[in-house]
Design an enzyme around this catalytic site. Sequence first.
Site, PDB file in Angstrom:
ATOM      1  N   CYS A  84      -8.312  -0.527  -1.689  1.00  0.00           N
ATOM      2  CA  CYS A  84      -7.900  -1.372  -0.567  1.00  0.00           C
ATOM      3  C   CYS A  84      -6.674  -2.217  -0.899  1.00  0.00           C
ATOM      4  CB  CYS A  84      -9.059  -2.268  -0.154  1.00  0.00           C
ATOM      5  SG  CYS A  84     -10.604  -1.371   0.103  1.00  0.00           S
ATOM      6  N   HIS A 333      -9.591  -2.581   9.057  1.00  0.00           N
ATOM      7  CA  HIS A 333      -9.213  -2.396   7.664  1.00  0.00           C
ATOM      8  C   HIS A 333      -8.747  -0.955   7.401  1.00  0.00           C
ATOM      9  CE1 HIS A 333      -9.037  -2.819   3.437  1.00  0.00           C
ATOM     10  NE2 HIS A 333     -10.307  -2.652   3.129  1.00  0.00           N
TER      11      HIS A 333
END
Length: 387
Positions: A84, A333
């Site tokens: 991420c 996300h």
Amino acid sequence: MNDVCVVGTGTTEFGVREEGIVELGVTAVGRALRSCDVDREDVDALYLGNFVAGMLEGQETLAPLVADSVGLVGVPTMKTEGACASSGIAFRQAYQAIRTGIHDVVVVTGVERMTSAETSEFTRALGSAADHGTDGATGLTFPGFYGLVLDRYMHEYGATREQVAAVSVKNRRNGASNPRARFRSPVTVEDVVDSRLVADPLRLYDCCPAADGAAAVVLASADVADSYTDAPIPVLGSGHATGRSAAYRYDDLTTLEATTLAAEEAYDEANISPSDVDVVELHDCFSAAEIGDSEDLGFFEKGEGAAAVAEGRTAVDGELPINPSGGLLAKGHPVGATGIGQIYEVCLQLLGEHENQVDGAEVGLAHNLGGSGAVSTVTVLGGPSRV
């Protein structure tokens, strides 16, 4: 060492997108280039952050494909991967290339496309960020990891479930006025604590949604920045660090040392303390993550982060606004795009152009985290008056 500035920004909306992954990257980079007066001949390189395109899209070689499509043929390109934190790392690498005099102008982008995948395929791809020999072997997922984090936090510090739910309430409220957010409807504390159980004690509204999207910035040496914009955003400090690769290796699950180390490096370079920061975009992949991050970044003492949210101290009009964009919990996300997306939101704040504008914002911080605390980047940015 050269000073470095952001001279251009561009993004797509985050959410469910019909475009292919290369097209998403091209859109964000094209908007960033058009936002300033940078000729393509002036661009020395393109750096791109991405995590799961190879697994979900069967598409690698993204950086040169995007460069070719936007007319940057011939420039060197690089794709960075750190789960991420992939595009936070891309930004860091481009920043260092300019700071050390290797390049003068670099485009940085992050891109991801996730919502078209089946849930099982999507879960398998994201799970590859964990250590297969340890956490993976036990079946520990990322919601499971942050469920353990939250359970330990409430045990150690006496935080209530309602205080933790206030993170999701705040960020969904902020996301409601952000046109780039996937979720734009507010929720209540009752909605959060009564939502479907995901990984005890985390519930559905404690978890960020998957998304598609891309964001991009143009970085330039401060010596040439005013050739491209009247309002360059100086990079005051940058940190990049790694932490423990598995849950059993943490002595204290409520502190992720990748964040504390990256923050220390960024604060030292910027010559500031946490109290100097006016606005923050941090990695709230789960409500528990925002609370822990806010303490690891030095904004609150250990055990005070949950109460601070519930008391409104991190609201847009609070003493330290955190995630006025809505954060990952509302924006979504798209993992490879998240880091640059956070920097995009901070730049809008420092230019005074954000939908949830923080009054007088002069110093902003973006925090990007990958894996189970395996890697983190922290970027400190200043308003144009600080060039």
